[in-house]
Design a protein around this motif. Structure first.
Motif, PDB file in Angstrom:
ATOM      1  N   GLU A 117       1.039  -1.173   0.020  1.00 54.18           N
ATOM      2  CA  GLU A 117       0.073  -0.171   0.042  1.00 54.18           C
ATOM      3  C   GLU A 117       1.083   1.167   0.013  1.00 54.18           C
ATOM      4  O   GLU A 117       1.808   1.324   0.539  1.00 54.18           O
ATOM      5  N   CYS A 144      -0.120   7.004   8.175  1.00 54.97           N
ATOM      6  CA  CYS A 144      -0.302   5.483   8.574  1.00 54.97           C
ATOM      7  C   CYS A 144       0.776   4.635   8.123  1.00 54.97           C
ATOM      8  O   CYS A 144       0.752   3.628   8.392  1.00 54.97           O
ATOM      9  N   GLU A 181      -6.113   2.494   0.021  1.00 50.33           N
ATOM     10  CA  GLU A 181      -6.575   1.564   1.417  1.00 50.33           C
ATOM     11  C   GLU A 181      -7.217   2.330   2.285  1.00 50.33           C
ATOM     12  O   GLU A 181      -8.369   2.119   2.954  1.00 50.33           O
ATOM     13  N   GLU A 182      -6.876   3.684   2.478  1.00 50.79           N
ATOM     14  CA  GLU A 182      -7.520   4.732   3.391  1.00 50.79           C
ATOM     15  C   GLU A 182      -8.988   4.949   3.115  1.00 50.79           C
ATOM     16  O   GLU A 182      -9.589   5.217   4.090  1.00 50.79           O
ATOM     17  N   HIS A 206       1.660  -4.425   8.210  1.00 50.40           N
ATOM     18  CA  HIS A 206       1.278  -2.991   8.543  1.00 50.40           C
ATOM     19  C   HIS A 206       2.041  -2.437   9.582  1.00 50.40           C
ATOM     20  O   HIS A 206       2.183  -3.018  10.802  1.00 50.40           O
TER      21      HIS A 206
HETATM   22 ZN   LIG Z   1      -3.010   1.948   6.942  1.00 46.48          ZN
END
Ligand SMILES: [Zn+2]
Length: 497
Positions: A117, A144, A181-182, A206
């Motif tokens: 990601e 993130c 993804e967010e 992650h």
């Molecule tokens: Zn994330």
């Protein structure tokens, strides 16, 4: 008598301490030994160490050019050109998403996937500093840590490829570049298009605040906007001619708040009003709101959603308005995989937590101090591996879709100071400097080592697939998306490299 009392007290004390000891043993704990450092693994880990200067540069480049969901043109390009240079065949614009890609190496079975990601969050631009200080005011930032996410996943696949090439190891590696993804979109559209079909298993991770492997799930979700249409009028002069679109939304929200009591306690509904009209003295003929409906699993979300639709219908009737629903995305709950998790965890024990330096701990503590948090720095331990205390999670992720299509493993590696909030400027600060680089190296090593175990142990892959089939309980993957829904793509902005 006195002697007996002492003996009795001793017995009582012994029983109490036994009880206490028994209490301390977490019944959910799973005992896993560190994985063996095989010669191929040794080579893969050494490859990551040698490649770190270039990987850190790639990490910082994506961090600097932080791009939000569906706009990750430069980030995707940086990752695909790295994969191409490393000898992967790269397909771009996968599943109608301009910033999605699939990089493939090798042939035959098993087919092992890696998820990457690389989307950032709006408005979170931040320097690698211990106080809030935007790099570019109002620009996006990697709150993130998806810059680390993308590079570590790509790096682990390339590390494995190097070892496979050297030792003629059969198998196929597929790196999935997953945008957006967010906004919980990318992998949902990719899954619907069959991009993840044919995988033996998938490795994902992650970055976060701890070093762990989770066997927890995540909530299933439907997200959608509702647009109401009314008729405008002067709010004081002739309101009887008006039909307020805002009333449609307000009545929907009142209805939903009454509905909550009669849903399962696991249901979660949240909303924001994006457009509620322009001025109080004008009856709004247009209003727009955005809703999330979450629950334990897909089946529950679909049931909740049906009732939410009834409430919207009722609100339109009450307000004399019409409405349109714009379905945006939906996801399943995540299916964990214990057999695969054990392999990843054993390799996390082998590689160990990131070894943060004194300076890096000082940097983290400075952030904590500035946020009024306890100055605990960054974690240096690996969390115990255990079954989850509950079978659902609070958030939702599009990784869930992949977990329904193939056994999918989890991994978390630390890069944020303990206690700091997620999606925060402090995460942006740490992901664009040496703290992020150390997290990247550990993640790439653990995933590469795990992948080499999966390649060498077909019996483990079989076990993972059996567990996965059992968890599906005969349910086949069905996309939560309406079949005619097209992805919300954003064209490349002019003037950008
Ligand atoms: Zn994330």
């Amino acid at each position: 008598m006195r002697k007996n009392a002492t003996f009795g007290t001793l017995l009582l004390l012994a029983a109490a301490s036994l009880l206490l000891a028994a209490k301390e043993v977490n019944p959910l704990l799973i005992k896993v030994k560190p994985a063996k450092l095989t010669p191929p693994k040794k080579e893969a880990l050494a490859w990551v160490d040698a490649a770190m200067p270039e990987l850190a540069k790639l990490n910082d480049e994506i961090w600097q050019n932080a791009e939000v969901a569906m706009e990750e043109y430069r980030s995707a390009e940086a990752l695909t050109s790295y994969l191409e240079r490393a000898g992967f065949r790269v397909e771009k614009g996968t599943a109608g998403l301009p910033t999605a890609f699939v990089g493939t190496y090798g042939s035959g079975q098993p087919v092992i996937g890696f998820l990457a990601e690389y989307d950032a969050l709006p408005g979170l631009s931040q320097e690698a500093a211990t106080v809030q200080k935007p790099l570019v005011m109002g620009a996006p930032g990697h709150g993130c840590g998806h810059n680390i996410f993308g590079v570590a996943s790509v790096a682990s696949a390339v590390a494995v490829k190097e070892v496979m090439a050297l030792h003629n190891i059969a198998g196929t590696l597929k790196v999935f570049g997953c945008p957006a993804e967010e906004t919980v979109e990318g992998k949902v559209f990719m899954a619907r298009a069959g991009v993840f079909d044919g995988l033996s298993l998938c490795i994902q991770w992650h970055p976060g605040d701890e070093n762990s492997v989770s066997l927890g799930s995540s909530n299933a979700l439907n997200q959608f906007e509702v647009e109401f249409f009314g008729r405008t009028a002067h709010s004081a002069g002739d309101p009887w001619h008006g039909r307020s679109a805002l009333d449609g939304i307000e009545l929907t929200d009142v209805g939903l708040n009454f509905l909550r009591e009669h849903l399962q306690p696991t249901a979660r509904i949240h909303y924001v009003i994006l457009d509620g009209g322009g001025a109080p003295n004008v009856v709004p003929d247009h209003a727009l709101a955005w809703y999330y409906v979450r629950d334990l699993d897909r089946e529950s979300v679909e049931k909740d959603y049906e009732r939410v639709l009834q409430v919207i219908e009722g609100a339109a009737k009450m307000s004399g308005t019409t409405y349109k629903i714009h379905f945006q995305s939906g996801v399943h709950e995540t299916l964990a995989n214990r057999a695969g998790g054990e392999v990843v965890y054993s390799n996390l024990l082998l590689v160990g937590a990131p070894a943060f330096s004194g300076d890096e701990q000082t940097f983290a503590k400075e952030i904590q101090k500035n946020l009024g948090l306890e100055e605990k720095g960054l974690t240096t331990k690996v969390e115990p591996f255990s079954l989850p205390e509950r079978s659902w999670g609070s958030g939702s992720t599009d990784v869930a879709e992949v977990s329904w299509l193939t056994p999918t493993t989890d991994l978390g590696v630390a890069f944020t100071p303990l206690g700091t909030p997620g999606h925060h400027w402090s995460a942006v600060a740490c992901s664009g400097m040496s703290i992020g680089h150390k997290c990247l190296a550990v993640a790439a090593k653990v995933m590469a080592a795990s992948c080499l175990d999966f390649l060498a142990q077909p019996e483990v892959v079989n076990k993972m697939r059996e567990e996965w089939a059992a968890r599906k309980k005969g349910r086949e993957y069905k996309s939560p998306l309406p079949s005619d829904l097209q992805p919300r793509t954003v064209p490349r902005k002019e003037g950008k490299a």
